[in-house]
Motif scaffolding. Structure first.
Motif, PDB file in Angstrom:
ATOM      1  N   LEU A  26       0.830  -1.212   0.000  1.00  0.00           N
ATOM      2  CA  LEU A  26       0.000   0.000   0.000  1.00  0.00           C
ATOM      3  C   LEU A  26       0.867   1.265   0.000  1.00  0.00           C
ATOM      4  CD1 LEU A  26      -2.876  -1.050   2.419  1.00  0.00           C
ATOM      5  CD2 LEU A  26      -3.069  -0.572  -0.010  1.00  0.00           C
ATOM      6  N   GLY A  27       2.138   1.105  -0.330  1.00  0.00           N
ATOM      7  CA  GLY A  27       3.036   2.264  -0.429  1.00  0.00           C
ATOM      8  C   GLY A  27       3.145   3.022   0.882  1.00  0.00           C
ATOM      9  N   GLN A  28       3.156   2.291   1.997  1.00  0.00           N
ATOM     10  CA  GLN A  28       3.123   2.970   3.299  1.00  0.00           C
ATOM     11  C   GLN A  28       4.515   3.371   3.787  1.00  0.00           C
ATOM     12  OE1 GLN A  28       0.756   0.284   5.690  1.00  0.00           O
ATOM     13  NE2 GLN A  28      -1.158   1.086   4.856  1.00  0.00           N
ATOM     14  N   HIS A  29       4.743   4.672   3.776  1.00  0.00           N
ATOM     15  CA  HIS A  29       5.948   5.270   4.354  1.00  0.00           C
ATOM     16  C   HIS A  29       5.444   6.466   5.153  1.00  0.00           C
ATOM     17  CE1 HIS A  29       8.536   2.820   1.811  1.00  0.00           C
ATOM     18  NE2 HIS A  29       7.681   3.060   0.838  1.00  0.00           N
ATOM     19  N   PHE A  30       5.594   6.391   6.460  1.00  0.00           N
ATOM     20  CA  PHE A  30       4.943   7.385   7.313  1.00  0.00           C
ATOM     21  C   PHE A  30       5.856   8.554   7.659  1.00  0.00           C
ATOM     22  CE2 PHE A  30       3.178   3.154   8.681  1.00  0.00           C
ATOM     23  CZ  PHE A  30       2.039   3.247   7.889  1.00  0.00           C
ATOM     24  N   LEU A  31       5.233   9.717   7.778  1.00  0.00           N
ATOM     25  CA  LEU A  31       5.940  10.896   8.280  1.00  0.00           C
ATOM     26  C   LEU A  31       5.536  11.051   9.736  1.00  0.00           C
ATOM     27  CD1 LEU A  31       5.540  13.558   5.448  1.00  0.00           C
ATOM     28  CD2 LEU A  31       7.651  12.436   6.187  1.00  0.00           C
ATOM     29  N   GLY A  54      -4.920   8.955   1.905  1.00  0.00           N
ATOM     30  CA  GLY A  54      -3.955   8.146   2.634  1.00  0.00           C
ATOM     31  C   GLY A  54      -3.474   8.787   3.924  1.00  0.00           C
ATOM     32  N   GLU A  76      -8.894   6.633   3.092  1.00  0.00           N
ATOM     33  CA  GLU A  76      -7.841   5.681   3.490  1.00  0.00           C
ATOM     34  C   GLU A  76      -8.311   4.259   3.163  1.00  0.00           C
ATOM     35  OE1 GLU A  76      -4.510   5.708   4.885  1.00  0.00           O
ATOM     36  OE2 GLU A  76      -4.952   3.667   4.223  1.00  0.00           O
ATOM     37  N   ASP A 102     -10.889   2.880  -1.546  1.00  0.00           N
ATOM     38  CA  ASP A 102      -9.763   3.054  -2.461  1.00  0.00           C
ATOM     39  C   ASP A 102      -9.931   4.401  -3.174  1.00  0.00           C
ATOM     40  OD1 ASP A 102      -8.030   3.011  -4.621  1.00  0.00           O
ATOM     41  OD2 ASP A 102      -8.304   0.879  -4.997  1.00  0.00           O
ATOM     42  N   ALA A 103      -8.951   5.271  -3.034  1.00  0.00           N
ATOM     43  CA  ALA A 103      -9.063   6.612  -3.633  1.00  0.00           C
ATOM     44  C   ALA A 103      -9.207   6.537  -5.150  1.00  0.00           C
ATOM     45  CB  ALA A 103      -7.849   7.453  -3.258  1.00  0.00           C
ATOM     46  N   ASN A 122       0.315  12.887   1.302  1.00  0.00           N
ATOM     47  CA  ASN A 122       1.586  12.175   1.154  1.00  0.00           C
ATOM     48  C   ASN A 122       1.195  10.920   0.384  1.00  0.00           C
ATOM     49  OD1 ASN A 122       3.914  10.708   1.438  1.00  0.00           O
ATOM     50  ND2 ASN A 122       3.769  10.475   3.664  1.00  0.00           N
TER      51      ASN A 122
END
Ligand code: SAM
Length: 283
Positions: A26-31, A54, A76, A102-103, A122
């Protein structure tokens, strides 16, 4: 209200409390650094309504609400984040609306009647470009500014000038209705877990209505054909599109004042507008 948002626990604790780990699919990279999310949010808020795709654990979401987004409409896909997002809904007096979907399947314009919307996200890398193209080509235009975190390489393609290596479909579509610039870069190390590449925050401001190119659909077809084979001359890459539309390629290029031996990266945005306009007139 603002106090309650400030009282929410640090994002690392939120992830731990809910047993949340990043899913690559799901391309999850959190800030997780709220100073950084505040800096991004201030490019989009204050504003009456902001669309966020997201939200994940909700760092940027909190920052948007604190920066004066009166309402945030979040989409989300991962239902694991609904619990932490509920805490933000509670702390914000219901100014956050979360859609667990799903967007790519939702019509962003239908989430609210408030206009214009700001878009701030993001974006997951795997769907970022597709979402951006959907929003750029949406009719009628429902947003006045997008603030997007994208892979640096994609961000550079959005704001690229004709003649440059990065100039292509994204630059033509974006430049046809918006003015874009890269606001700042974000190193991969700022994310948890860090992605393989650096990111950048781009800001796209919608152009005044009389300066916007109207037929984005035809423009998208022309640019897809031209840049789909970017090393080829336009007389080759546009041949199939001319055939499908049953028009003479030679006449089309001549009327649009495009040299048949040119390659797509040398044609400026206005040149693509002429190509799209003349193609659309044939029907
Ligand atoms: N906004 C959070 C942040 O800055 O820490 C998370 C950003 S993370 C790069 C991308 C987010 O998009 C994740 O929460 C992921 O679950 C969500 N996502 C991925 N694909 C999606 C889709 N098709 N529709 C909606 N959300 C999606």
């Amino acid at each position: 209200m603002t106090d309650d948002l400030n009282d929410l626990p640090p994002l690392r604790d939120v992830l731990q409390k809910h047993g949340l780990f990043a899913k690559k699919s799901l391309g999850q990279h959190f800030l997780l650094d709220l100073n950084l999310t505040d800096k991004i949010a201030r490019l989009a808020a204050p504003h009456p309504a902001v669309l966020e795709v997201g939200p994940g654990p909700g760092g940027l979401t909190r920052s948007l609400l604190l920066a004066g987004a009166e309402q945030v409409f979040a989409v989300e896909k991962d239902e694991r984040f609904l619990a932490p997002l509920q805490d933000i809904i509670d702390a914000s007096d219901g100014r956050l609306m979360v859609n667990n979907t799903d967007a790519l399947r939702v019509d962003a314009a239908e989430l609210t009647d408030i206009r214009p919307l700001r878009i701030c996200a993001n974006l997951p890398y795997n769907v970022g470009t597709k979402l951006l193209i959907n929003w750029l080509t949406a009719k009628p235009v429902f947003w006045d500014r997008m603030v997007l975190m994208l892979q640096k390489e994609v961000a550079m393609r959005v704001v690229a000038e004709p003649g440059s290596k990065a100039y292509g479909r994204l630059a033509v579509l974006a430049g046809s209705i918006a003015h874009g610039h890269i606001s700042f870069d974000i190193p991969a190390s700022a994310f948890t877990p860090p992605p393989k590449v650096d990111s950048a925050v781009i800001v796209l401001d919608i152009l005044p209505e009389d300066l916007r190119f109207k037929d984005l659909k035809t423009l998208a077809q022309v640019t897809a054909a031209a840049f789909g084979q970017r090393r080829k001359m336009l007389r080759k890459s546009l041949k199939q599109l001319a055939n499908t539309r049953d028009i003479s390629l030679g006449d089309w290029l001549e009327k649009a004042e495009i040299n048949p031996t040119d390659r797509p990266e040398t044609v400026d945005i206005k040149g693509f507008h002429r190509l799209a306009e003349i193609l659309a007139q044939q029907h």
